[in-house]
Every structure is written in C-alpha cells, then in structure tokens.
Design a protein around this motif. Sequence first.
Motif, PDB file in Angstrom:
ATOM      1  N   PHE A  37      26.304  11.669  22.652  1.00 43.70           N
ATOM      2  CA  PHE A  37      26.449  12.315  24.047  1.00 43.70           C
ATOM      3  C   PHE A  37      25.206  12.301  24.737  1.00 43.70           C
ATOM      4  O   PHE A  37      23.803  11.609  23.965  1.00 43.70           O
ATOM      5  N   ARG A  38      25.062  12.288  25.683  1.00 41.75           N
ATOM      6  CA  ARG A  38      23.615  10.998  26.678  1.00 41.75           C
ATOM      7  C   ARG A  38      23.113  12.188  27.728  1.00 41.75           C
ATOM      8  O   ARG A  38      24.536  12.151  28.554  1.00 41.75           O
ATOM      9  N   GLN A  39      22.417  12.622  27.839  1.00 38.63           N
ATOM     10  CA  GLN A  39      22.079  13.460  29.469  1.00 38.63           C
ATOM     11  C   GLN A  39      20.517  12.698  30.206  1.00 38.63           C
ATOM     12  O   GLN A  39      19.454  13.362  29.702  1.00 38.63           O
ATOM     13  N   TYR A 102      38.493  18.674  11.357  1.00 40.86           N
ATOM     14  CA  TYR A 102      40.461  18.147  10.998  1.00 40.86           C
ATOM     15  C   TYR A 102      40.638  17.705  12.119  1.00 40.86           C
ATOM     16  O   TYR A 102      41.093  17.490  12.901  1.00 40.86           O
ATOM     17  N   ASN A 103      39.137  18.383  13.457  1.00 38.60           N
ATOM     18  CA  ASN A 103      39.592  17.714  15.034  1.00 38.60           C
ATOM     19  C   ASN A 103      39.666  16.936  15.272  1.00 38.60           C
ATOM     20  O   ASN A 103      38.324  15.670  15.329  1.00 38.60           O
ATOM     21  N   ASP A 104      40.338  15.822  15.958  1.00 40.39           N
ATOM     22  CA  ASP A 104      39.537  14.414  16.629  1.00 40.39           C
ATOM     23  C   ASP A 104      38.689  14.825  17.946  1.00 40.39           C
ATOM     24  O   ASP A 104      38.326  15.263  17.751  1.00 40.39           O
ATOM     25  N   CYS A 105      38.347  13.732  17.755  1.00 46.01           N
ATOM     26  CA  CYS A 105      37.425  12.874  19.176  1.00 46.01           C
ATOM     27  C   CYS A 105      37.610  13.505  20.618  1.00 46.01           C
ATOM     28  O   CYS A 105      39.108  14.279  20.602  1.00 46.01           O
ATOM     29  N   SER A 106      36.849  14.435  21.742  1.00 45.96           N
ATOM     30  CA  SER A 106      37.313  14.854  22.457  1.00 45.96           C
ATOM     31  C   SER A 106      36.379  14.218  22.988  1.00 45.96           C
ATOM     32  O   SER A 106      35.004  14.154  23.424  1.00 45.96           O
ATOM     33  N   ALA A 107      36.981  14.105  24.734  1.00 47.42           N
ATOM     34  CA  ALA A 107      36.202  14.016  26.199  1.00 47.42           C
ATOM     35  C   ALA A 107      35.217  14.901  26.596  1.00 47.42           C
ATOM     36  O   ALA A 107      34.280  14.492  27.010  1.00 47.42           O
ATOM     37  N   TYR A 108      34.991  16.005  26.035  1.00 48.71           N
ATOM     38  CA  TYR A 108      35.796  17.224  26.324  1.00 48.71           C
ATOM     39  C   TYR A 108      33.342  17.764  25.405  1.00 48.71           C
ATOM     40  O   TYR A 108      34.283  18.195  24.164  1.00 48.71           O
ATOM     41  N   SER A 109      32.978  18.022  26.393  1.00 55.51           N
ATOM     42  CA  SER A 109      30.873  18.387  25.546  1.00 55.51           C
ATOM     43  C   SER A 109      31.853  19.940  24.621  1.00 55.51           C
ATOM     44  O   SER A 109      31.311  20.439  23.892  1.00 55.51           O
ATOM     45  N   SER A 110      32.473  20.375  26.144  1.00 61.40           N
ATOM     46  CA  SER A 110      32.701  22.233  25.547  1.00 61.40           C
ATOM     47  C   SER A 110      33.409  21.978  23.515  1.00 61.40           C
ATOM     48  O   SER A 110      33.112  23.004  23.472  1.00 61.40           O
ATOM     49  N   GLN A 111      34.055  20.830  23.644  1.00 57.69           N
ATOM     50  CA  GLN A 111      35.167  21.257  22.208  1.00 57.69           C
ATOM     51  C   GLN A 111      34.375  21.159  20.743  1.00 57.69           C
ATOM     52  O   GLN A 111      35.029  20.631  20.352  1.00 57.69           O
TER      53      GLN A 111
END
Length: 125
Positions: A37-39, A102-111
């Motif tokens: 991620f970047r900010q 085992y979780n896929d990538c996510s678009a949500y940083s909270s995940q």
Amino acid sequence: QVQVVGSGGGLVQAGGSLRLSCTASGLTFAEVSMGWFRQAPGKEREEVSCIWWNFDRTYYLDSVKGRFIISRDNAKNTVYLQINNLKPEDTAMYYCAARARYNDCSAYSSQFQFWGQGTQVTVSS
C-alpha cells in the motif's frame, strides 16, 4: 509474535527504479497473501499491488500497471515490489501488509492483519 518489516525506499529521480522488500516473521509466510500500500500526504492509503498466498494471482493498481512488479520468495519470507520508471506522483510512504492465513488479497486495508512500519519513496522531477 508477528513482525513485518519493510525496507528499500529512498530518494530517486523520475525515471529511476527501486526495489522494496518486506520480510515477515512469526507466521507461515507461504500461507498468507501479501499486499503493498502507499499513502501520500493528504491522501488516503491505496493498495498498489498484492500477491496471493498460492501464487496464482497478482493485483496491480491501474496507474502502476507495467511499472510495478510484485514477487515473493517463500524460502526467505520476503515479498518484493520492483518499481520502475518512477514518477513524482509515486512519492509516498509505502507499507507492506499480510492477511491472515489462506485469505485472498483484498482491496480493503482493514482486512490486512499485520503491517510493516513503512518505507518512504520520494521521486524528484
């Protein structure tokens, strides 16, 4: 406990390249999807890339496609982000993050459960 440590940022001229690295410990690295991620100042954090835990997929933000390459080395517990043809708009703090196993990538940083401390990338024009 889980530790995620990113490195490799720096000050570069536009058109240059950097390779960011992120090493995670305290977890089974091969079982976790890893994201970058970047900010930038005054802007929201955005996901620029992610690599699935089982290698079969990668994700890139549209504005970085063709310039950023994500890869992982499970033997070294490390994920890399090769950044080519850097642009001033790439200037930001870059963070790596891990999802739970085992979780896929996510678009949500909270995940993303585990975060590195960030590494600064500054691109001069």
